[in-house]
Write a protein that holds these residues in place. Structure first.
Motif, PDB file in Angstrom:
ATOM      1  N   GLY A  98      -8.785  -9.656  45.717  1.00  0.00           N
ATOM      2  CA  GLY A  98      -8.610 -10.970  45.133  1.00  0.00           C
ATOM      3  C   GLY A  98      -9.845 -11.522  44.452  1.00  0.00           C
ATOM      4  N   GLN A  99     -11.010 -10.915  44.656  1.00  0.00           N
ATOM      5  CA  GLN A  99     -12.234 -11.408  44.028  1.00  0.00           C
ATOM      6  C   GLN A  99     -12.222 -11.133  42.527  1.00  0.00           C
ATOM      7  OE1 GLN A  99     -15.220  -9.378  46.344  1.00  0.00           O
ATOM      8  NE2 GLN A  99     -15.427 -11.070  47.798  1.00  0.00           N
ATOM      9  N   ALA A 100     -12.779 -12.073  41.766  1.00  0.00           N
ATOM     10  CA  ALA A 100     -12.833 -11.936  40.308  1.00  0.00           C
ATOM     11  C   ALA A 100     -13.863 -10.889  39.920  1.00  0.00           C
ATOM     12  CB  ALA A 100     -13.166 -13.280  39.669  1.00  0.00           C
ATOM     13  N   ALA A 101     -13.656 -10.325  38.733  1.00  0.00           N
ATOM     14  CA  ALA A 101     -14.558  -9.277  38.249  1.00  0.00           C
ATOM     15  C   ALA A 101     -14.589  -9.307  36.731  1.00  0.00           C
ATOM     16  CB  ALA A 101     -14.113  -7.906  38.756  1.00  0.00           C
ATOM     17  N   ASP A 102     -15.638  -8.732  36.175  1.00  0.00           N
ATOM     18  CA  ASP A 102     -15.769  -8.529  34.735  1.00  0.00           C
ATOM     19  C   ASP A 102     -15.702  -7.036  34.447  1.00  0.00           C
ATOM     20  OD1 ASP A 102     -16.052 -11.228  34.188  1.00  0.00           O
ATOM     21  OD2 ASP A 102     -18.235 -11.184  34.403  1.00  0.00           O
ATOM     22  N   ILE A 103     -14.938  -6.687  33.414  1.00  0.00           N
ATOM     23  CA  ILE A 103     -14.760  -5.286  33.030  1.00  0.00           C
ATOM     24  C   ILE A 103     -15.287  -5.117  31.614  1.00  0.00           C
ATOM     25  CG2 ILE A 103     -13.111  -3.408  32.708  1.00  0.00           C
ATOM     26  CD1 ILE A 103     -11.219  -4.904  34.612  1.00  0.00           C
ATOM     27  N   VAL A 104     -16.216  -4.192  31.434  1.00  0.00           N
ATOM     28  CA  VAL A 104     -16.780  -3.901  30.121  1.00  0.00           C
ATOM     29  C   VAL A 104     -16.410  -2.469  29.756  1.00  0.00           C
ATOM     30  CG1 VAL A 104     -18.865  -3.741  28.729  1.00  0.00           C
ATOM     31  CG2 VAL A 104     -18.673  -5.511  30.487  1.00  0.00           C
ATOM     32  N   LEU A 105     -15.613  -2.319  28.690  1.00  0.00           N
ATOM     33  CA  LEU A 105     -15.192  -0.998  28.252  1.00  0.00           C
ATOM     34  C   LEU A 105     -16.286  -0.328  27.434  1.00  0.00           C
ATOM     35  CD1 LEU A 105     -11.536  -1.844  27.168  1.00  0.00           C
ATOM     36  CD2 LEU A 105     -12.288  -0.846  29.327  1.00  0.00           C
ATOM     37  N   ARG A 106     -16.301   0.985  27.459  1.00  0.00           N
ATOM     38  CA  ARG A 106     -17.308   1.733  26.704  1.00  0.00           C
ATOM     39  C   ARG A 106     -17.129   1.489  25.203  1.00  0.00           C
ATOM     40  NH1 ARG A 106     -20.270   6.391  27.911  1.00  0.00           N
ATOM     41  NH2 ARG A 106     -21.832   6.646  26.284  1.00  0.00           N
ATOM     42  N   SER A 107     -15.881   1.284  24.768  1.00  0.00           N
ATOM     43  CA  SER A 107     -15.631   1.070  23.347  1.00  0.00           C
ATOM     44  C   SER A 107     -15.968  -0.338  22.893  1.00  0.00           C
ATOM     45  CB  SER A 107     -14.149   1.354  23.041  1.00  0.00           C
ATOM     46  OG  SER A 107     -13.308   0.496  23.806  1.00  0.00           O
ATOM     47  N   ALA A 108     -16.164  -1.275  23.823  1.00  0.00           N
ATOM     48  CA  ALA A 108     -16.497  -2.659  23.479  1.00  0.00           C
ATOM     49  C   ALA A 108     -17.601  -3.149  24.415  1.00  0.00           C
ATOM     50  CB  ALA A 108     -15.261  -3.552  23.575  1.00  0.00           C
ATOM     51  N   PRO A 109     -18.823  -2.645  24.263  1.00  0.00           N
ATOM     52  CA  PRO A 109     -19.893  -2.988  25.218  1.00  0.00           C
ATOM     53  C   PRO A 109     -20.298  -4.449  25.201  1.00  0.00           C
ATOM     54  CG  PRO A 109     -20.774  -1.792  23.328  1.00  0.00           C
ATOM     55  CD  PRO A 109     -19.279  -1.734  23.203  1.00  0.00           C
ATOM     56  N   GLY A 110     -20.001  -5.164  24.144  1.00  0.00           N
ATOM     57  CA  GLY A 110     -20.411  -6.561  24.080  1.00  0.00           C
ATOM     58  C   GLY A 110     -19.360  -7.539  24.539  1.00  0.00           C
ATOM     59  N   SER A 111     -18.242  -7.056  25.032  1.00  0.00           N
ATOM     60  CA  SER A 111     -17.147  -7.941  25.418  1.00  0.00           C
ATOM     61  C   SER A 111     -16.733  -7.643  26.855  1.00  0.00           C
ATOM     62  CB  SER A 111     -15.951  -7.753  24.472  1.00  0.00           C
ATOM     63  OG  SER A 111     -14.855  -8.539  24.879  1.00  0.00           O
ATOM     64  N   ALA A 112     -16.743  -8.693  27.699  1.00  0.00           N
ATOM     65  CA  ALA A 112     -16.335  -8.558  29.097  1.00  0.00           C
ATOM     66  C   ALA A 112     -14.905  -9.055  29.258  1.00  0.00           C
ATOM     67  CB  ALA A 112     -17.272  -9.334  30.012  1.00  0.00           C
ATOM     68  N   LEU A 113     -14.050  -8.225  29.843  1.00  0.00           N
ATOM     69  CA  LEU A 113     -12.657  -8.587  30.077  1.00  0.00           C
ATOM     70  C   LEU A 113     -12.486  -9.064  31.519  1.00  0.00           C
ATOM     71  CD1 LEU A 113     -10.988  -5.523  28.340  1.00  0.00           C
ATOM     72  CD2 LEU A 113     -11.343  -7.793  27.378  1.00  0.00           C
ATOM     73  N   PRO A 114     -11.690 -10.114  31.740  1.00  0.00           N
ATOM     74  CA  PRO A 114     -11.488 -10.599  33.109  1.00  0.00           C
ATOM     75  C   PRO A 114     -10.621  -9.639  33.913  1.00  0.00           C
ATOM     76  CG  PRO A 114     -10.103 -11.823  31.584  1.00  0.00           C
ATOM     77  CD  PRO A 114     -10.973 -10.948  30.740  1.00  0.00           C
ATOM     78  N   GLY A 115     -10.910  -9.569  35.196  1.00  0.00           N
ATOM     79  CA  GLY A 115     -10.127  -8.739  36.104  1.00  0.00           C
ATOM     80  C   GLY A 115     -10.237  -9.263  37.520  1.00  0.00           C
ATOM     81  N   LYS A 116      -9.577  -8.578  38.436  1.00  0.00           N
ATOM     82  CA  LYS A 116      -9.666  -8.950  39.843  1.00  0.00           C
ATOM     83  C   LYS A 116      -9.430  -7.707  40.706  1.00  0.00           C
ATOM     84  CE  LYS A 116      -4.802 -10.367  40.295  1.00  0.00           C
ATOM     85  NZ  LYS A 116      -3.897 -11.470  40.681  1.00  0.00           N
ATOM     86  N   VAL A 117     -10.001  -7.737  41.900  1.00  0.00           N
ATOM     87  CA  VAL A 117      -9.864  -6.634  42.832  1.00  0.00           C
ATOM     88  C   VAL A 117      -8.458  -6.670  43.430  1.00  0.00           C
ATOM     89  CG1 VAL A 117     -10.731  -5.580  44.950  1.00  0.00           C
ATOM     90  CG2 VAL A 117     -12.316  -6.677  43.356  1.00  0.00           C
TER      91      VAL A 117
END
Length: 413
Positions: A275-294
């Motif tokens: 349930g904890q929030a997380a940031d996901i950074v894809l290799r193809s978009a290193p400057g953009s963090a996508l929201p996620g959760k555990v």
């Protein structure tokens, strides 16, 4: 008098001085220069040895403990994967007849994707259907025999009862009454046999229908349909290829349910919860963090790499993702306010004990501490230090207890 008395009082010193002066006077300028050079070189060597060489104090950079707010996070790296993946294939061996979709095609639940050659299933299904029809006809005939036998049994029973009454009145002989009773018993036995035949005929219908149903199920299983609304991610067989039972012809995933299977160091995974929030950074978009959760913490860790597998789902899922793409994950842990902290580079470990190095009277001293929350740059000190204490952040080489140290700027300000 004073000079004479001086010469008489210290005749040895005077002789040594005169001898040294004589030696110096005997040296030519070249020898004198060589002696002076060797002396200067030796002095420089000793100076370098004690200030810059192995005997010199180790240079250390000093920092102070400070109070600040921490927002700790746990870092991991993994790949984009599907929460649910489906391998679509036959339940028995066969030859691929046709494949109706290709990699990347969206599909709907129940949509026909591919078909396996049924070979002889159509004739077998027709034969099974004929067996069902024949079994039903036999059942009808057996039921008619039951009806006939029942009628004969009732008639024989009635005749037996009538002849028994006539025998009691002495109108017929006993043999005739016994004959009619025997006929009634035979009719009842024939009725029982007819009923048994009818029951067997009904069972034959069930068996034939089960065979037909099984053949139809096998035939329907050769038509590979999609179980979900998803996307084709792999086409692993082409028309004409022979596949075995369970071999995948197509692979599907649900694009609405994707996550990152991140690997996190076990030493840093403490405190991570579902349930904890997380940031996901894809290799193809290193400057953009996508929201996620555990969404899941796997119970089985990797004993070789000492990592824990943590699944972090996209929230929401982006429009375009590529399975297997490398991704970095930062899981946000609960923050703490106004706590004592030190630079993370200052924390060391000696004899299975966390601590920091301090410069005390020009000597290195290891001081055990209890650590708390951590970020990428600073670490909370729960106990072992006070606010304003100085400690070693960087050193020119690895420190040992009681090693000579000196303060020095080792990094760019």
């Amino acid at each position: 008098m004073r000079e004479l008395s001086h010469d008489v009082s210290d005749p040895g010193a005077g002789s040594q001085s005169r001898a040294l002066t004589g030696i110096v006077m005997k040296l030519n300028p070249r020898s004198l220069f060589l002696v002076v050079g060797v002396t200067v070189f030796f002095a420089a060597f000793v100076w370098l040895l004690t200030t810059r060489g192995p005997l010199a104090p180790v240079g250390v950079e000093i920092a102070m403990t400070t109070r600040t707010d921490l927002r700790p996070s746990v870092y991991g790296i993994g790949t984009v994967d599907a929460q649910h993946a489906y391998a679509i294939g036959p339940i028995q061996a066969g030859r691929v007849l046709r494949v109706l979709v290709d990699m990347g095609d969206p599909v709907k639940a129940g949509q026909l994707l591919a078909e396996i050659d049924p070979v002889d299933l159509h004739p077998r299904a027709e034969a099974a259907a004929s067996s069902v029809a024949r079994a039903r006809q036999n059942a009808q005939a057996a039921q008619a025999q039951v009806t006939e036998a029942d009628s004969r049994a009732r008639l024989a029973q009635a005749n037996s009862a009538r002849y028994q009454a006539l025998y009691q009145q002495n109108f017929v002989a006993m043999e005739m009454a016994e004959s009619r009773r025997h006929e009634a018993a035979a009719a009842r036995a024939a009725l029982t046999a007819a009923r048994a035949s009818a029951t067997g005929a009904q069972r034959d219908i069930g068996r034939a229908e089960a065979e037909l149903h099984a053949i139809n199920r096998v035939r329907n299983s050769l038509k590979l349909a999609s179980p979900i609304n998803g996307v084709v991610v792999a086409r692993e067989a082409e028309p004409g290829a022979t596949v075995v039972a369970g071999q995948a012809v197509l692979r599907l995933v649900d694009p609405a349910r994707l996550w990152v299977r991140a690997r996190v160091d076990q030493a840093r995974a403490h405190g991570v919860q579902v349930g904890q929030a997380a940031d996901i950074v894809l290799r193809s978009a290193p400057g953009s963090a996508l929201p996620g959760k555990v969404v899941r913490i796997e119970l089985q860790s990797d004993a070789v790499t000492e990592e824990r597998i943590i699944n972090v789902a996209f929230d929401p899922v982006p429009n375009q993702l590529y399975l297997g793409e490398l991704a970095e994950v930062s899981i946000h842990l609960p923050g703490v306010r106004n706590v004592l902290t030190v630079p993370r580079a200052a924390v060391s470990r000696q004899n299975n004990q966390d601590g920091v190095w301090q410069a005390v009277d020009g000597r290195a001293r290891f001081r055990p501490v209890q650590l708390g929350a951590r970020t990428a740059e600073r670490v909370q000190i729960v106990s072992g230090l006070a606010e304003g204490d100085s400690l070693v952040v960087y050193s020119a080489k690895q420190l040992d207890e009681d090693m000579r140290v000196r303060k020095q700027q080792l990094t760019q300000p």
